[in-house]
Design an enzyme around this catalytic site. Sequence first.
Site, PDB file in Angstrom:
ATOM      1  N   ARG A 110      24.131  40.827  82.044  1.00  0.00           N
ATOM      2  CA  ARG A 110      24.916  40.211  83.118  1.00  0.00           C
ATOM      3  C   ARG A 110      25.940  39.227  82.557  1.00  0.00           C
ATOM      4  O   ARG A 110      26.854  38.814  83.250  1.00  0.00           O
ATOM      5  CB  ARG A 110      24.014  39.392  84.047  1.00  0.00           C
ATOM      6  CG  ARG A 110      23.144  40.214  84.929  1.00  0.00           C
ATOM      7  CD  ARG A 110      22.500  39.377  86.013  1.00  0.00           C
ATOM      8  NE  ARG A 110      21.294  40.035  86.483  1.00  0.00           N
ATOM      9  CZ  ARG A 110      21.271  41.042  87.346  1.00  0.00           C
ATOM     10  NH1 ARG A 110      22.392  41.514  87.832  1.00  0.00           N
ATOM     11  NH2 ARG A 110      20.125  41.591  87.714  1.00  0.00           N
ATOM     12  N   GLU A 166      19.921  50.603  69.816  1.00  0.00           N
ATOM     13  CA  GLU A 166      18.606  51.217  69.615  1.00  0.00           C
ATOM     14  C   GLU A 166      18.351  52.376  70.573  1.00  0.00           C
ATOM     15  O   GLU A 166      17.559  53.271  70.282  1.00  0.00           O
ATOM     16  CB  GLU A 166      17.498  50.157  69.737  1.00  0.00           C
ATOM     17  CG  GLU A 166      17.222  49.612  71.132  1.00  0.00           C
ATOM     18  CD  GLU A 166      18.104  48.423  71.535  1.00  0.00           C
ATOM     19  OE1 GLU A 166      19.179  48.260  70.927  1.00  0.00           O
ATOM     20  OE2 GLU A 166      17.714  47.681  72.450  1.00  0.00           O
ATOM     21  N   ILE A 172       3.908  60.915  74.442  1.00  0.00           N
ATOM     22  CA  ILE A 172       4.181  61.572  73.152  1.00  0.00           C
ATOM     23  C   ILE A 172       3.777  63.044  73.235  1.00  0.00           C
ATOM     24  O   ILE A 172       4.449  63.917  72.679  1.00  0.00           O
ATOM     25  CB  ILE A 172       3.423  60.859  72.008  1.00  0.00           C
ATOM     26  CG1 ILE A 172       3.884  59.405  71.877  1.00  0.00           C
ATOM     27  CG2 ILE A 172       3.585  61.597  70.673  1.00  0.00           C
ATOM     28  CD1 ILE A 172       5.360  59.231  71.588  1.00  0.00           C
ATOM     29  N   HIS A 190      23.148  48.061  73.441  1.00  0.00           N
ATOM     30  CA  HIS A 190      21.832  48.305  72.828  1.00  0.00           C
ATOM     31  C   HIS A 190      21.870  49.573  71.972  1.00  0.00           C
ATOM     32  O   HIS A 190      21.536  50.658  72.463  1.00  0.00           O
ATOM     33  CB  HIS A 190      20.766  48.441  73.921  1.00  0.00           C
ATOM     34  CG  HIS A 190      20.460  47.158  74.596  1.00  0.00           C
ATOM     35  ND1 HIS A 190      19.480  46.301  74.135  1.00  0.00           N
ATOM     36  CD2 HIS A 190      21.019  46.561  75.661  1.00  0.00           C
ATOM     37  CE1 HIS A 190      19.445  45.236  74.915  1.00  0.00           C
ATOM     38  NE2 HIS A 190      20.363  45.365  75.843  1.00  0.00           N
ATOM     39  N   GLU A 207       5.908  64.778  83.334  1.00  0.00           N
ATOM     40  CA  GLU A 207       4.760  63.917  83.042  1.00  0.00           C
ATOM     41  C   GLU A 207       4.480  63.026  84.248  1.00  0.00           C
ATOM     42  O   GLU A 207       5.360  62.318  84.732  1.00  0.00           O
ATOM     43  CB  GLU A 207       5.072  63.045  81.815  1.00  0.00           C
ATOM     44  CG  GLU A 207       3.945  62.076  81.488  1.00  0.00           C
ATOM     45  CD  GLU A 207       4.336  61.045  80.427  1.00  0.00           C
ATOM     46  OE1 GLU A 207       5.402  61.188  79.795  1.00  0.00           O
ATOM     47  OE2 GLU A 207       3.567  60.085  80.249  1.00  0.00           O
ATOM     48  N   GLY A 210      -1.300  58.431  74.752  1.00  0.00           N
ATOM     49  CA  GLY A 210      -0.219  59.237  74.177  1.00  0.00           C
ATOM     50  C   GLY A 210       0.208  60.418  75.035  1.00  0.00           C
ATOM     51  O   GLY A 210       0.620  61.442  74.507  1.00  0.00           O
ATOM     52  N   CYS A 258      22.382  42.457  71.899  1.00  0.00           N
ATOM     53  CA  CYS A 258      22.620  41.905  73.234  1.00  0.00           C
ATOM     54  C   CYS A 258      22.456  40.378  73.243  1.00  0.00           C
ATOM     55  O   CYS A 258      23.359  39.678  72.801  1.00  0.00           O
ATOM     56  CB  CYS A 258      21.730  42.603  74.250  1.00  0.00           C
ATOM     57  SG  CYS A 258      22.434  42.539  75.895  1.00  0.00           S
ATOM     58  N   GLU A 263      23.340  31.309  81.489  1.00  0.00           N
ATOM     59  CA  GLU A 263      22.051  31.870  81.923  1.00  0.00           C
ATOM     60  C   GLU A 263      20.964  30.796  81.845  1.00  0.00           C
ATOM     61  O   GLU A 263      20.057  30.745  82.661  1.00  0.00           O
ATOM     62  CB  GLU A 263      21.687  33.062  81.021  1.00  0.00           C
ATOM     63  CG  GLU A 263      20.354  33.697  81.361  1.00  0.00           C
ATOM     64  CD  GLU A 263      20.071  34.991  80.587  1.00  0.00           C
ATOM     65  OE1 GLU A 263      20.955  35.464  79.838  1.00  0.00           O
ATOM     66  OE2 GLU A 263      18.961  35.518  80.737  1.00  0.00           O
TER      67      GLU A 263
HETATM   68  N1  GLN Z   1      20.196  37.918  79.139  1.00  0.00           N
HETATM   69  C1  GLN Z   1      21.423  38.411  78.590  1.00  0.00           C
HETATM   70  C2  GLN Z   1      22.330  38.978  79.664  1.00  0.00           C
HETATM   71  O1  GLN Z   1      21.857  39.319  80.745  1.00  0.00           O
HETATM   72  C3  GLN Z   1      21.150  39.443  77.517  1.00  0.00           C
HETATM   73  C4  GLN Z   1      20.563  40.687  78.067  1.00  0.00           C
HETATM   74  C5  GLN Z   1      19.903  41.540  77.009  1.00  0.00           C
HETATM   75  O2  GLN Z   1      19.627  41.080  75.915  1.00  0.00           O
HETATM   76  N2  GLN Z   1      19.607  42.779  77.346  1.00  0.00           N
HETATM   77  O3  GLN Z   1      23.498  39.102  79.448  1.00  0.00           O
END
Ligand code: GLN
Length: 552
Positions: free
Chosen positions: A476, A525, A25, A523, A147, A22, A392, A416
């Site tokens: 990508r 998140e 953290i 993303h 860190e 940690g 994604c 892909e």
């Molecule tokens: N593999 C996919 C791409 O490169 C999704 C990438 C991801 O989920 N970060 O577009």
Amino acid sequence: MAKKQNTRKYIFIVGGVMSGVGKGIASASIGRILLSRGLKVTSLKIDPYINVDAGTMNPTEHGEVFVLENGLETDQDMGNYERFLNTSLPAINYMTTGSVYLDVIRKERNLEYKGKNVEVVPDIPLEVIRRIEAAAEKADADVTTVEIGGTVGEYQNILFLEAARMMKSKCPADVAVVLVSYLPVPGSLGEMKTKPTQYAARTLNSAGVFADFIIARSAVPIDEKRKEKIALFCNVRREHVIAAPDVKSIYEVPLNFEKDKLGEYLCDMLALNCKKPDFAPWEDFVRRARNVKKEVRIAIVGKYFDSGDFVLSDSYISVIEALKFSSYVAGVKPVIEFVNSKKFDASAKELGSLKKYDGILIPGGFGETGIEGKIRVIEYARTQKIPYFGLCYGLQLAVIEYARNVLKLKGANTVEIDPKAAHPLIDIMPDQKEKMAKGDYGGTMRLGSYVCELKNDTIARKAYGAAEIVERHRHRYEVNPIYIPDLEKAGFVFSGKSPDGTLMEIGELPVGKHPFFLGTQFHPELLARPLAPHPLFTAFIKAAKVGAQKKD
Ligand code: GLN
């Protein structure tokens, strides 16, 4: 008269005994403690590996790749800092051995050392110091936490410790060193042992660096007797030995440090001119997290879980944290389970086991393992009306599922996996094709923040309450524009697009047709924070909560 400015102060955080206890953290919590005193804080992470950034590593090796606003692919600790500090950090705040050497060598080639003999010492630590000071300057920070990854005694981080030593020997009053060390309580003895920490402190000393504080990580709080022992043998003041017992939630760590007055002692030592601490918003958040009772069950269906015989959740840490923040505002307790999609690859037989979940989330990913399983899971969530959130790859696969099962396009796939797919629903972005042909993989995806425009009367538009948003990316491939008219005709809604209308950033099912079915090319998140939960995660959790209530 202008307000008296603090001179810039630096706090190095190093680890002893073992990794994974940690340190990240602890660094983030120190940042939060100082921020709560009205100080300007910025945080850096140093990773000792040769990789120039974290983008080329498998998540099961290294955990999640956290993408910064400007697109740099970094360590998950940067995510912790952003979440604890409630801010976005710039690229200068992250470095690896590889990135430091790359810069030094580039400068040498450019004659920037003006004919000098460029040496590992001092030129590498000097470059490290240059970056640390540049980060402090950029943030105009009163305090900069740094860190150093790994543990003291490893060859790998010695040059970073040397940078800390050089900074401290130049300005002893402006630099503090915090050693985060582990104190085991072996089951056979039932007693907390301090010796490994004594060795760690001594190892640190052999690099010319002396700890000013020792954070005593252990299962239980360190007692007075052992605090004294550590103070005596590790050369620190007794009150600078800070208890850091295991806690239920990492967000309690700053409050715990305060119990041992870490903030006060740090401010004293560094002569920091600051306000009385105000923890109110943080305490509110921690209290809410503690008090939620009603459970929602969320399945994260992914594949980066295996670590030998152990299950690793580090690959999805930002997703997990984002789910928590939104659950707490929705007044529910998230029960998150990891489901390995590989088990659905061969057949749909076990899909019924997903019935118990109130929501299904498919996070980002790469490559073909577990993909057919994920597509089956998405079909199940869509047809069984279980709230679905795709991130994604989770959006790309939802598009493929829709094409295969609603548009009846046999052979719909992403290039892909299948470069010769009969229906390349997900195609490589044109500029990416050239990079791949050259084998130019590192740091070359579509990375970082981009603007996205939202369509009216959609789940996304309603959740954000805005017409334009900015989110971080790492991919990508993209939805192939050729198929968009057919997908839309068949009821799939692209509710978020790049401003020029060419890139599909969000896809969803029409409002009212499904409790929640949405995927993002970006993303979300990465922008979810304890004090600012992400609107899409909140919309997903609220839909899951409705489902959970119906089951009661
Ligand atoms: N593999 C996919 C791409 O490169 C999704 C990438 C991801 O989920 N970060 O577009």
